[in-house]
Structures are given as C-alpha cells and as structure tokens.
Write an enzyme that holds these catalytic residues in place. Structure first.
Site, mmCIF file in Angstrom:
data_model
loop_
_atom_site.group_PDB
_atom_site.id
_atom_site.type_symbol
_atom_site.label_atom_id
_atom_site.label_comp_id
_atom_site.label_asym_id
_atom_site.label_seq_id
_atom_site.Cartn_x
_atom_site.Cartn_y
_atom_site.Cartn_z
ATOM 1 C CG ASP A 104 -2.055 0.937 1.205
ATOM 2 O OD1 ASP A 104 -1.937 2.007 0.573
ATOM 3 O OD2 ASP A 104 -3.100 0.608 1.790
ATOM 4 C CD GLN A 150 -9.640 -5.549 -2.616
ATOM 5 O OE1 GLN A 150 -10.649 -4.885 -2.808
ATOM 6 N NE2 GLN A 150 -9.604 -6.850 -2.840
ATOM 7 N N GLY A 208 -4.962 5.075 3.136
ATOM 8 C CA GLY A 208 -5.016 4.084 4.210
ATOM 9 C C GLY A 208 -4.120 4.474 5.367
ATOM 10 C CE1 TYR A 252 -12.437 3.685 -9.983
ATOM 11 C CE2 TYR A 252 -14.739 3.406 -10.612
ATOM 12 C CZ TYR A 252 -13.677 3.084 -9.792
ATOM 13 O OH TYR A 252 -13.833 2.165 -8.788
ATOM 14 C CE LYS A 261 -11.450 -0.133 -10.155
ATOM 15 N NZ LYS A 261 -10.775 -1.081 -9.263
#
Ligand code: UD1
Length: 281
Positions: free
Chosen positions: A3, A43, A8, A110, A114
């Site tokens: 990460d 993710q 986060g 986006y 995806k």
C-alpha cells in the site's frame, strides 16, 4: 500487504501482517510483495472518478497498468488473483437488477479503466490459465473510509454529527445498492477458493435504497436534529443501480448479511465510542 498509504493507515493493519509501502506500478515493491504468494486480493485503485476525468493517463497507470503488472507477476508465481472491479462498468443500465451479462457502458475514464481490468482478468484466465476472479463492487460502506471521496454515507454521517444540514443532490429519488465492507470481505474470501474462476461476480446487497431514504435513515441512526436539504443534481449521476446477485449466490455461495440500518447503527455507535475515548485519553 502492499500500500502506498495515501488514503489508508498502518493503524488499521493487523500486527501480524507485513506492510510494504510502495506503489503497484513500482516493479520492485510488487516483486517483493508477491514473492511466494498463493492468492492476491488486488484492491489498489484511484477511486476518485473526477480525478480520472482530469488525468486519464496518469490514473490509467495505477488502475490499468497496475492491474496488468499484478496479473503478470501472478503468472510468475502461479498465484490466483481476485480483483476489485466496479458496478461503474455498467453505466446507467437499462434493466434492473443488473446482471453480470449486462453490456459494459463505461461513462468515465475510471469506468473504462475498470472495464478493461475486468476484461483482462478473463483474458488472462483464457490465454494463460491464470485463476482470476473479478468482483464488481456496488456502493461499499463501512468504517475507516477517509478523505473527500469517501461516498455519500460518510458525507451524510459527518454532516449529521456536525449538526449541519444533510445535502441531497437532486430529488433524492435516485437509488443505490449499499454493501457493507464485511460482506465485501466475505465475497473476496469465497473468490479465493471457488473453482469457478475466469468469471466476474456482482458484490452488492441486492437492495435498492433511495438517497432521500438514506438521508432519513442516517438522521434516525444518529438522532441528529438537522434538516435534509436538496441541492443541484450531480452532472452525469447514475439514476438507479442495484445488483442481481443470482450468479454470485449460485456459483460463489455469496449472500449479503449486513442490513443497511444495522451497518449505519454500528457506524454511529463506533463513532460515539471513539469520540468518548478521545475525550478520556
Ligand atoms: C460509486 C463509487 C464509484 C463507482 C460508482 C459506480 C464511491 C465513493 N463511489 O459512485 O467509485 O464508480 O459507485 O458503482 O463509492 N449524493 C448526495 N449528496 C452528497 C453526496 C452524494 O445526494 O453529499 C448522491 C449522489 O448524487 C449519488 C449518490 O448519492 O446519487 C451516491 O453518490 P456516491 O457515494 O458519490 O457514489 P456513486 O456516485 O454512486
């Protein structure tokens, strides 16, 4: 865990996990993070749709090139890849609920990124026999969503807690499928062991909630005495979105378990507890 910790925080990572701070397109970090792994839960993404509109190429580097880097590295390790796709691939679907067979109608960079990542997952399964599973997340909510782009639920909760009006865009009759992060985690774990690889699955609650109804539920759950006000509709806002979960239920054994009201109640309780411990600390 790999990460770059821009949204986060290390504090939410269990002590037993090894954290490597780095970006996915950074080959060195990926090389180390994926050494000897059996399963990867991918993710990583720039989820701010507006930023992808402003910077399609830069965000493509994370959202699509990053995914390809993970898939290529997984081939070297013979590892399974479970990747986070999005209901954004469907755009404004004509038929509700939305099944995985609905056509792709990506409306933003986006959604294009995806859609391509989701499609690549299947091509890697077909061409290289890499076990991949794409999970198309609907509107995910839960604790620890941070930053300005954290979704309508965290916006409404912050407004109610601050005693500010809850701001609904447009008439509030637009609907969304809100899925709690605990159910998203369960879907990931099922995807890590299923024999039905090389496929995409919807991950939602299967329930449609209007934004007006959500505003009222947040107000009830927090007990805030605040008005609900309507502002201009958001340009390009999807009108209705709800997942058809038949495929995920039949093939993965996925069933959502957290009701929206319960999830909201526990978020408000959690916040009250945190505020109390902050004060006593
Ligand atoms: C969500 C995802 C996005 C994904 C898309 C498609 C988030 C933050 N975004 O977008 O990554 O591409 O689903 O699956 O999870 N609203 C208000 N008032 C506010 C904020 C929002 O009324 O203050 C309304 C919006 O107009 C919209 C709805 O709430 O109708 C949901 O908005 P948002 O949480 O930003 O998510 P999506 O636009 O659905």
């Amino acid at each position: 865990m790999l990460d770059e910790l821009s949204t986060g925080s290390r504090a939410t990572v269990p002590d037993a996990a090894t954290t490597i701070v780095g970006d996915v397109p950074d080959g060195g970090a990926l090389e180390r993070a994926m050494a000897d792994v059996d399963v990867v839960f991918h993710q990583v993404a720039v989820v701010d749709v507006g930023r992808t509109v402003e910077h399609p190429r830069e965000t493509n580097a994370t959202n699509l090139d990053g995914t390809l880097a993970v898939l290529d590295r997984a081939r070297e390790e013979d590892a399974r890849v479970v990747l986070a796709s999005s209901a954004a691939v469907y755009g404004s679907a004509d038929e509700l609920p939305i099944a995985e067979t609905a056509p792709f109608e990506p409306r933003s960079p986006y959604a294009v990124q995806k859609s391509a990542a989701d499609e690549y997952a299947r091509r890697y399964a077909d061409l290289y026999e890499l076990p991949t599973v794409a999970l198309r997340y609907f509107n995910v909510f839960g604790p620890d969503r941070r930053g300005p782009y954290s979704g309508v639920i965290s916006t409404f909760l912050s407004q109610a807690r601050a005693g500010d009006p809850i701001t609904v865009n447009g008439d509030g009759e637009q609907t969304r499928d809100f899925v709690h992060v605990d159910d998203v985690v369960r879907a990931n774990l099922l995807a890590a062991t299923t024999d039905d690889v090389g496929a995409a699955y919807n991950v939602g609650s299967g329930t449609r909630t209007s934004i007006r109804e959500l505003a009222e539920t947040v107000r009830d759950a927090t007990g805030a005495d605040v008005p609900i006000v309507h502002e201009d509709p958001r340009p390009g806002d999807v009108r209705h979105s709800v997942a058809d979960l038949s495929r995920a239920s039949r093939r993965l054994g996925y069933e959502p378990t957290v009701e929206l009201e319960d999830g909201l109640r526990s978020l408000s309780a959690r916040r009250t507890r945190t505020a109390t411990s902050d004060r006593t600390a």
